[in-house]
Design an enzyme around this catalytic site. Sequence first.
Site, PDB file in Angstrom:
ATOM      1  N   ARG A  53       1.428   1.287  10.313  1.00 16.80           N
ATOM      2  CA  ARG A  53       1.048   1.687   8.958  1.00 16.80           C
ATOM      3  C   ARG A  53       2.280   1.587   8.073  1.00 16.80           C
ATOM      4  NH1 ARG A  53      -3.329   4.729   7.273  1.00 16.80           N
ATOM      5  NH2 ARG A  53      -3.861   5.166   9.443  1.00 16.80           N
TER       6      ARG A  53
ATOM      7  N   ARG B 168       0.835  -1.204   0.000  1.00 13.04           N
ATOM      8  CA  ARG B 168       0.000   0.000   0.000  1.00 13.04           C
ATOM      9  C   ARG B 168       0.866   1.250   0.000  1.00 13.04           C
ATOM     10  NH1 ARG B 168      -4.990  -2.093   3.893  1.00 13.04           N
ATOM     11  NH2 ARG B 168      -5.232  -4.026   2.707  1.00 13.04           N
TER      12      ARG B 168
ATOM     13  N   SER C  17     -11.063  -6.625   9.128  1.00 14.57           N
ATOM     14  CA  SER C  17     -12.129  -5.916   8.439  1.00 14.57           C
ATOM     15  C   SER C  17     -12.827  -6.931   7.557  1.00 14.57           C
ATOM     16  CB  SER C  17     -11.523  -4.802   7.588  1.00 14.57           C
ATOM     17  OG  SER C  17     -12.555  -4.079   6.953  1.00 14.57           O
TER      18      SER C  17
ATOM     19  N   ARG D  16       0.113  -6.437  11.416  1.00 10.88           N
ATOM     20  CA  ARG D  16      -0.242  -5.436  12.421  1.00 10.88           C
ATOM     21  C   ARG D  16      -0.631  -6.069  13.771  1.00 10.88           C
ATOM     22  NH1 ARG D  16      -4.770  -0.776  11.427  1.00 10.88           N
ATOM     23  NH2 ARG D  16      -3.167   0.221  10.124  1.00 10.88           N
TER      24      ARG D  16
ATOM     25  N   GLU E  14      -7.682  -0.802  14.171  1.00  7.32           N
ATOM     26  CA  GLU E  14      -8.207  -1.847  13.283  1.00  7.32           C
ATOM     27  C   GLU E  14      -7.221  -3.010  13.103  1.00  7.32           C
ATOM     28  OE1 GLU E  14      -9.308  -0.485   9.327  1.00  7.32           O
ATOM     29  OE2 GLU E  14      -8.890  -2.480   8.530  1.00  7.32           O
TER      30      GLU E  14
END
Length: 421
Positions: free
Chosen positions: A273, A258, A348, A385, A345
């Site tokens: 991140r 990403r 998801s 994460r 988070e």
Amino acid sequence: MIDLRTLREHPDRLRVSQRARGEDDSIVDTLLDLDERRRSALTSFERLRAEQKVVGKSVSRASGDERVSLLEQAKDLAARVKSAEGEAETLGRRLDELLMGVPNLVEEGAPHGGEDDFVVLEEVGEKPIFDFEPKDHLALGESLGAIDTERGAKVSGARFFYLTGAGARLQLGLLNLAMNTAIDAGFTPMITPVLVKPEAMAGTGFLGAHASEVYRLEADDLYLVGTSEVPLAAYHSDEILDGEGLPYRYAGWSSCFRREAGSYGKDTRGIIRVHQFDKVEMFSYCRPEDAHEEHLRLLAWEKEMLAKVELPFRVIDIAGGDLGSSAARKYDCEAWIPTQQRYREVTSTSNCTDFQARRLKVRYRDRDGRPQFTATLNGTLATTRWIVAILENHQQADGSVIVPKALRPYVGLDVLEPVKK
RNA sequence: GGUGGAGUCGCCUAGUGGCCGAGGGCGCACGCCUCGAAAGCGUGUGAUGGGGCAACUCAUCCGUGGGUUCAAAUCCCACCUCCACCGCCA
């Protein structure tokens, strides 16, 4: 992509959905108008084309003067067919372009509003109480010899990292546990390509509003996937699946990439991140009428994984404006991060109904033998994460970290100990 | 990267400009036959879009995209994929 026929019959559904997302609902009228004009152009073309075929055939049978005059007529028709076809194609293209930009219909019951308008569905587990000053995941990761962001930055730049020693073992163990959890639940384990063609990326809905998030390899016209959802969704593209075999459930293990454009300054410390991480993703193809139930099952498997690694978390119901273009409904699980005193988070799960399947042409045969689009759903079983949450929640005063019981056989360690410098 | 060959309705295959706007075989479904089955015989057999309550009907689809032609699976161009061989390389 949404269904044009449904739009024709129930335009209000899209209007309501657009408002739930906080988006423009006048697109509905634009679409209806364009559709009307396209169909009319198509009818003209088809009528002319039918006539052309009749005349064309008669040319081959005729001779002499008759043939000359028929040829004349045929030439004229050919020109008119060409122009009518062009007209219909132009309108069709414009309609498609517009339609590709329309986000999925929001599921009834999803909260309205934006990023902050989620609804907390439940809180699970106990937040740890420390009688010492807890360290954040990076401080822990460095002292355990588990995470090296400095060298990540040296070699690849900001938001890159190395998992070293216990860190590498922790990730491998975590993802293997996730894979086995999925296998036990009946998923087919998959290791997917991480470079995909534009069709796969667009079909999954990632080239819309989030296009700037995606890495593109210009020289080869390929994209690096941000999740194995992309290759798993495209896996059955252009196929008609056996309806009796549904649901098809896959668990994909892949690295994810990403760009994190526009997140400058956010989460710059550690590995919360990052540009590259690993993930085990559940993906399910099922009948549209079963999608709601399947979605809840995916959520249940996520919760099962979080329980296995003994993390406190909450489940939130994401609001319309924060769903992304493909999802009709989305639930996130957020793990408690002690040093941030907030939830972040870690999973998801989205119900994309037939939105992706329509774009990717994934169908099944219903009981009448008619092809229908499937629904597609996805959900996270574990990612890099999670290491953040595991390290922080299971740390002890001496700087060591207890490995959750379920992970021990996979990691091969009961406790991660600080390494001597 | 180079050279050669190939890509047709689930599978195999026929098909070099109008009689193929796609024939045959296999498979599958249904029916006949049979006590039952096999064999045999018969019928049917795709997708997408438009119109219609419907039976049905029209159009599009022969790897993809262009082009030539009144007319293209068939001719031309580009691309993609697969196979074989050669070269290079992790």
